[in-house]
Design a protein around this motif. Structure first.
Motif, PDB file in Angstrom:
ATOM      1  N   MET A  79       8.792 -93.115  56.883  1.00  0.00           N
ATOM      2  CA  MET A  79       8.678 -94.196  55.943  1.00  0.00           C
ATOM      3  C   MET A  79       9.810 -94.099  54.928  1.00  0.00           C
ATOM      4  N   LYS A  80      10.298 -95.245  54.552  1.00  0.00           N
ATOM      5  CA  LYS A  80      11.355 -95.285  53.570  1.00  0.00           C
ATOM      6  C   LYS A  80      10.762 -95.358  52.172  1.00  0.00           C
ATOM      7  N   THR A  81      11.601 -95.139  51.187  1.00  0.00           N
ATOM      8  CA  THR A  81      11.152 -95.112  49.805  1.00  0.00           C
ATOM      9  C   THR A  81      10.546 -96.450  49.387  1.00  0.00           C
ATOM     10  N   LEU A  82      11.148 -97.558  49.793  1.00  0.00           N
ATOM     11  CA  LEU A  82      10.613 -98.870  49.439  1.00  0.00           C
ATOM     12  C   LEU A  82       9.233 -99.091  50.054  1.00  0.00           C
ATOM     13  N   ASP A  83       9.035 -98.642  51.276  1.00  0.00           N
ATOM     14  CA  ASP A  83       7.728 -98.780  51.917  1.00  0.00           C
ATOM     15  C   ASP A  83       6.659 -97.983  51.171  1.00  0.00           C
ATOM     16  N   ILE A  84       6.988 -96.781  50.802  1.00  0.00           N
ATOM     17  CA  ILE A  84       6.039 -95.939  50.060  1.00  0.00           C
ATOM     18  C   ILE A  84       5.724 -96.563  48.709  1.00  0.00           C
ATOM     19  N   THR A  85       6.745 -97.094  48.046  1.00  0.00           N
ATOM     20  CA  THR A  85       6.549 -97.726  46.742  1.00  0.00           C
ATOM     21  C   THR A  85       5.666 -98.964  46.865  1.00  0.00           C
ATOM     22  N   LEU A  86       5.920 -99.799  47.869  1.00  0.00           N
ATOM     23  CA  LEU A  86       5.107-100.998  48.064  1.00  0.00           C
ATOM     24  C   LEU A  86       3.640-100.653  48.301  1.00  0.00           C
ATOM     25  N   LEU A  87       3.397 -99.680  49.139  1.00  0.00           N
ATOM     26  CA  LEU A  87       2.022 -99.297  49.442  1.00  0.00           C
ATOM     27  C   LEU A  87       1.335 -98.697  48.215  1.00  0.00           C
ATOM     28  N   SER A  88       2.038 -97.875  47.465  1.00  0.00           N
ATOM     29  CA  SER A  88       1.459 -97.241  46.283  1.00  0.00           C
ATOM     30  C   SER A  88       1.152 -98.252  45.189  1.00  0.00           C
ATOM     31  N   VAL A  89       2.091 -99.149  44.933  1.00  0.00           N
ATOM     32  CA  VAL A  89       1.874-100.161  43.896  1.00  0.00           C
ATOM     33  C   VAL A  89       0.766-101.118  44.305  1.00  0.00           C
ATOM     34  N   SER A  90       0.689-101.442  45.575  1.00  0.00           N
ATOM     35  CA  SER A  90      -0.377-102.311  46.060  1.00  0.00           C
ATOM     36  C   SER A  90      -1.748-101.659  45.844  1.00  0.00           C
ATOM     37  N   ALA A  91      -1.856-100.384  46.157  1.00  0.00           N
ATOM     38  CA  ALA A  91      -3.123 -99.674  45.944  1.00  0.00           C
ATOM     39  C   ALA A  91      -3.457 -99.575  44.455  1.00  0.00           C
ATOM     40  N   ALA A  92      -2.455 -99.313  43.638  1.00  0.00           N
ATOM     41  CA  ALA A  92      -2.684 -99.219  42.192  1.00  0.00           C
ATOM     42  C   ALA A  92      -3.127-100.560  41.618  1.00  0.00           C
ATOM     43  N   LEU A  93      -2.506-101.645  42.052  1.00  0.00           N
ATOM     44  CA  LEU A  93      -2.903-102.968  41.569  1.00  0.00           C
ATOM     45  C   LEU A  93      -4.321-103.322  42.012  1.00  0.00           C
ATOM     46  N   PHE A  94      -4.709-102.893  43.196  1.00  0.00           N
ATOM     47  CA  PHE A  94      -6.072-103.138  43.654  1.00  0.00           C
ATOM     48  C   PHE A  94      -7.074-102.417  42.761  1.00  0.00           C
ATOM     49  N   ILE A  95      -6.772-101.174  42.420  1.00  0.00           N
ATOM     50  CA  ILE A  95      -7.663-100.400  41.544  1.00  0.00           C
ATOM     51  C   ILE A  95      -7.731-101.035  40.160  1.00  0.00           C
ATOM     52  N   ILE A  96      -6.601-101.475  39.639  1.00  0.00           N
ATOM     53  CA  ILE A  96      -6.577-102.159  38.348  1.00  0.00           C
ATOM     54  C   ILE A  96      -7.375-103.454  38.422  1.00  0.00           C
ATOM     55  N   GLY A  97      -7.268-104.167  39.532  1.00  0.00           N
ATOM     56  CA  GLY A  97      -8.024-105.395  39.714  1.00  0.00           C
ATOM     57  C   GLY A  97      -9.522-105.156  39.715  1.00  0.00           C
ATOM     58  N   VAL A  98      -9.958-104.098  40.355  1.00  0.00           N
ATOM     59  CA  VAL A  98     -11.389-103.755  40.355  1.00  0.00           C
ATOM     60  C   VAL A  98     -11.846-103.452  38.935  1.00  0.00           C
ATOM     61  N   HIS A  99     -11.049-102.696  38.200  1.00  0.00           N
ATOM     62  CA  HIS A  99     -11.389-102.372  36.820  1.00  0.00           C
ATOM     63  C   HIS A  99     -11.473-103.639  35.967  1.00  0.00           C
ATOM     64  N   GLN A 100     -10.511-104.525  36.120  1.00  0.00           N
ATOM     65  CA  GLN A 100     -10.515-105.763  35.346  1.00  0.00           C
ATOM     66  C   GLN A 100     -11.684-106.670  35.738  1.00  0.00           C
ATOM     67  N   THR A 101     -12.134-106.586  36.973  1.00  0.00           N
ATOM     68  CA  THR A 101     -13.302-107.357  37.394  1.00  0.00           C
ATOM     69  C   THR A 101     -14.548-106.880  36.661  1.00  0.00           C
ATOM     70  N   TYR A 102     -14.683-105.558  36.508  1.00  0.00           N
ATOM     71  CA  TYR A 102     -15.825-105.030  35.765  1.00  0.00           C
ATOM     72  C   TYR A 102     -15.760-105.429  34.295  1.00  0.00           C
ATOM     73  N   ILE A 103     -14.571-105.435  33.727  1.00  0.00           N
ATOM     74  CA  ILE A 103     -14.409-105.717  32.304  1.00  0.00           C
ATOM     75  C   ILE A 103     -14.538-107.210  32.002  1.00  0.00           C
ATOM     76  N   GLY A 104     -13.777-108.056  32.698  1.00  0.00           N
ATOM     77  CA  GLY A 104     -13.713-109.456  32.322  1.00  0.00           C
ATOM     78  C   GLY A 104     -14.170-110.450  33.362  1.00  0.00           C
ATOM     79  N   GLY A 105     -14.418-110.010  34.563  1.00  0.00           N
ATOM     80  CA  GLY A 105     -14.828-110.938  35.607  1.00  0.00           C
ATOM     81  C   GLY A 105     -13.676-111.250  36.558  1.00  0.00           C
ATOM     82  N   ILE A 106     -14.016-111.930  37.632  1.00  0.00           N
ATOM     83  CA  ILE A 106     -13.045-112.186  38.698  1.00  0.00           C
ATOM     84  C   ILE A 106     -11.958-113.155  38.251  1.00  0.00           C
TER      85      ILE A 106
END
Length: 70
Positions: A1-28
């Motif tokens: 895997m290249k650096t860009l691929d790893i970065t895309l996958l990591s940021v995507s997972a982090a944004l998903f986790i942030i999205g779940v947190h924001q759903t609990y706090i403020g709603g969908i």
């Protein structure tokens, strides 16, 4: 895997986790854009992965021959 691929996958997972947190706090309605950005990055990662694996065997042989000559 290249650096860009790893970065895309990591940021995507982090944004998903942030999205779940924001759903609990403020709603969908507050986290919808975060989920869509996460999904877009995940699609981009899949597209890059598919394009990398779609190389023909002759392309791989040509690259291998160039590396051996050096």
């Amino acid at each position: 895997m290249k650096t860009l691929d790893i970065t895309l996958l990591s940021v995507s997972a982090a944004l998903f986790i942030i999205g779940v947190h924001q759903t609990y706090i403020g709603g969908i309605e507050f986290s919808y854009s975060i989920f869509m950005l996460s999904l877009a990055m995940l699609f981009w990662y899949q597209l890059r992965k598919r394009n990398t694996s779609a190389q023909t065997p002759s392309d791989k042989k040509k690259k291998g021959n160039k590396q051996k000559k050096k």
